[in-house]
Design an enzyme around this catalytic site. Structure first.
Site, PDB file in Angstrom:
ATOM      1  N   ARG A  90       5.026  -8.669  -2.278  1.00 39.74           N
ATOM      2  CA  ARG A  90       4.860  -7.270  -2.650  1.00 39.74           C
ATOM      3  C   ARG A  90       3.385  -6.911  -2.485  1.00 39.74           C
ATOM      4  O   ARG A  90       2.502  -7.761  -2.660  1.00 39.74           O
ATOM      5  CB  ARG A  90       5.279  -7.038  -4.105  1.00 39.74           C
ATOM      6  CG  ARG A  90       5.223  -5.570  -4.517  1.00 39.74           C
ATOM      7  CD  ARG A  90       5.394  -5.361  -6.010  1.00 39.74           C
ATOM      8  NE  ARG A  90       5.289  -3.949  -6.333  1.00 39.74           N
ATOM      9  CZ  ARG A  90       5.171  -3.465  -7.567  1.00 39.74           C
ATOM     10  NH1 ARG A  90       5.156  -4.282  -8.605  1.00 39.74           N
ATOM     11  NH2 ARG A  90       5.080  -2.159  -7.774  1.00 39.74           N
ATOM     12  N   HIS A  91       3.119  -5.659  -2.161  1.00 36.10           N
ATOM     13  CA  HIS A  91       1.732  -5.196  -2.075  1.00 36.10           C
ATOM     14  C   HIS A  91       1.012  -5.395  -3.401  1.00 36.10           C
ATOM     15  O   HIS A  91       1.621  -5.518  -4.467  1.00 36.10           O
ATOM     16  CB  HIS A  91       1.685  -3.714  -1.691  1.00 36.10           C
ATOM     17  CG  HIS A  91       2.426  -2.845  -2.653  1.00 36.10           C
ATOM     18  ND1 HIS A  91       1.901  -2.453  -3.868  1.00 36.10           N
ATOM     19  CD2 HIS A  91       3.662  -2.305  -2.594  1.00 36.10           C
ATOM     20  CE1 HIS A  91       2.773  -1.708  -4.507  1.00 36.10           C
ATOM     21  NE2 HIS A  91       3.861  -1.598  -3.763  1.00 36.10           N
ATOM     22  N   GLY A  92      -0.299  -5.393  -3.354  1.00 36.96           N
ATOM     23  CA  GLY A  92      -1.089  -5.534  -4.570  1.00 36.96           C
ATOM     24  C   GLY A  92      -1.135  -4.243  -5.383  1.00 36.96           C
ATOM     25  O   GLY A  92      -0.501  -3.239  -5.061  1.00 36.96           O
TER      26      GLY A  92
END
Length: 497
Positions: A90-92
């Site tokens: 998942r993106h940060g």
């Protein structure tokens, strides 16, 4: 921070200054005609050095507060060496979405003023469980960062960049036999969805692996439209219909939870503790809860003023409400959730089975895709489903949306072992911790069992399976023609579904 795009650099600047925002929750107004006496436990967020509740901020949890210690050695398997690495990330940590950026500044300013007026002018505070002076002072000094505007909605923050970059560095250190010292294009395969936050997360990850200059050589596979690998839910009408159904159905578990004594008393306690003699609205609690979580993810060591509005038990209740929403839209409560992960699960199995390059595959997507893949793996499944009426007995549940924080990741690592009968093993990791599957030995799975367990994904035509036909372009075209031909009759039929 590398020279990515101008908007990414500006988002980094935004994050270093200070940011308050909040999102998610509640929707029932239950006004009680009682005096402000004992509402809740006494609690001071500023003076709480542990703040255990920050690990239970649902999908807005900061990765740093849940990740394994650097000393963790669970990736080491005696008499085995890692040979393949596959990951879905998942993106940060990001900035809030557009609607929150537009609505929160005014809404939170009004709440800030009202709470301070309740305490210092109206004197409508409870006898017990008041906010402490330190928390009130934090709240008094809070202001919305004017740099956070609609233009930067949902962009990756400095904290988000760093958490993904450091994840890459830890991963390379653990699996140096796979990654090697330098970048070799044939060994690596990357891809991200079509969003700034996933593209920036990809860039942070490769910078962590190869350094600033070398990372500029790394080119990801282009995303497709539609993106059935990383965003399959965008192209599945059944998924969209189910989400809409869960939102509007009064008997959906998440909506029923809003009417339980557990939830309504939580709303009342929060309102009373802040000095209100009436229940705050769902939108107001949403805003405070949202900004609390975002700010705490942006600045881990600095207490977020609006987090002081919630005690540890209240956070637990709010998290459960979100868990119910996710459970019935992206996990085991939605029967087609595992199928939606067909493309990404099949991709994982294909790369693990192959003996050729690439040896490292890493994708960058979103929390929904992570949850769908967990459901496909059969991970984090409880014997009893989450419901509106079993909050008290599900405190130690396996499923929780806080397991999918900012920067969350699922990794599958293939090992070649000296054992003659089952020489190939696989460990599935969630956020760098082995996933304990019932059919594996302490997280270590035989490859033959992996193939048997997930045979349906290995052999499936995912274009047909992932949305049981309803997401296929042909189906959508046929449905559009049917609408044109039969008009009102089709609409009436759809309303009965």
């Amino acid at each position: 921070m590398p020279a990515a795009a101008a908007d990414l650099e500006q988002s980094a600047m935004i994050l270093r200054t200070a940011v308050p925002t909040i999102a998610v929750l509640l929707g029932l107004v239950v006004i009680r005609t009682v005096s402000a006496q004992s509402c809740c436990e006494s609690y001071c967020y500023n003076n709480d050095l542990e703040r255990k509740q920050v690990q239970h901020f649902a999908t807005k949890t900061a990765y740093e507060v849940i990740r394994v210690p650097d000393t963790d050695k669970q990736h080491i398997v005696p008499n085995c060496r890692p040979v393949k690495f596959w990951a879905l990330n998942r993106h940060g940590t990001r900035l809030p979405s557009k609607g929150d950026v537009l609505n929160w500044p005014k809404q939170l300013k009004l709440l800030q003023d009202a709470i301070l007026e309740n305490y210092f002018t109206r004197r409508t505070l409870p006898d017990n469980g008041r906010m402490c002076e330190e928390d009130l002072e934090l709240l008094r000094r809070w202001s919305w960062n004017p740099n956070i505007t609609e233009q930067y909605e949902s962009v990756l923050t400095t904290a988000g960049w760093d958490e993904v970059k450091y994840l890459a560095q830890r991963t390379k250190e653990r699996y140096w036999e796979i990654f090697g010292p330098t970048y070799e294009p044939s060994k690596y395969h990357f891809r991200h969805s079509k969003t700034q936050r996933t593209e920036a997360s990809f860039k942070a990850f490769v910078e962590g692996l190869f350094g600033t200059e070398e990372s500029k050589r790394v080119k990801p596979e282009p995303a497709t439209t539609p993106d059935h690998l990383l965003r399959p839910y965008d192209d599945c009408q059944d998924y969209q219909n189910n989400v809409a159904r869960e939102e509007r159905d009064e008997n959906a578990e998440a909506n029923k939870f809003l009417r339980t004594p557990v939830y309504t008393s939580t709303v009342w306690d929060i309102s009373q503790r802040l000095g209100f003699r009436h229940n705050l609205s769902s939108e107001q609690i949403d805003a405070m809860w949202g900004i609390c979580r975002y700010e705490q993810a942006w600045f881990l060591s600095r207490p977020s003023p609006f987090c002081a509005a919630f005690t540890e038990e209240q956070v637990s209740v709010l998290e459960y409400w979100e868990d119910l929403q996710y459970y019935y839209t992206t996990s085991y409560g939605y029967e087609h959730a595992p199928n939606l992960a067909c493309h990404v699960a099949a991709d994982m199995l294909k790369h693990l089975e192959s003996v050729s390059e690439p040896t490292v595959v890493s994708y960058f997507s979103h929390d929904t895709t992570i949850q769908l893949l967990l459901a496909a793996l059969g991970a984090k499944r409880d014997s009893v489903p989450l419901r509106a009426d079993n909050y008290a007995t599900m405190r130690n549940r396996r499923y929780t949306s806080s397991d999918v924080p900012f920067g969350s990741n699922i990794a599958a690592v293939k090992y070649q072992c000296t054992e003659p009968q089952e020489p190939v093993k696989v460990i599935f990791f969630l956020n760098e911790r082995p996933i304990m599957l019932d059919w594996c030995r302490v997280g270590l799975c035989n490859w033959s069992d992996v193939k048997r367990q997930y045979q349906r994904f290995r052999e499936a035509n995912c274009d047909q399976l992932y949305c049981h036909g309803s997401g296929a372009p042909g189906m959508r075209l046929s449905f559009a023609l049917l609408l044109l031909l039969t008009g009102v009759q089709v609409v009436a039929w759809m309303r009965r579904l």
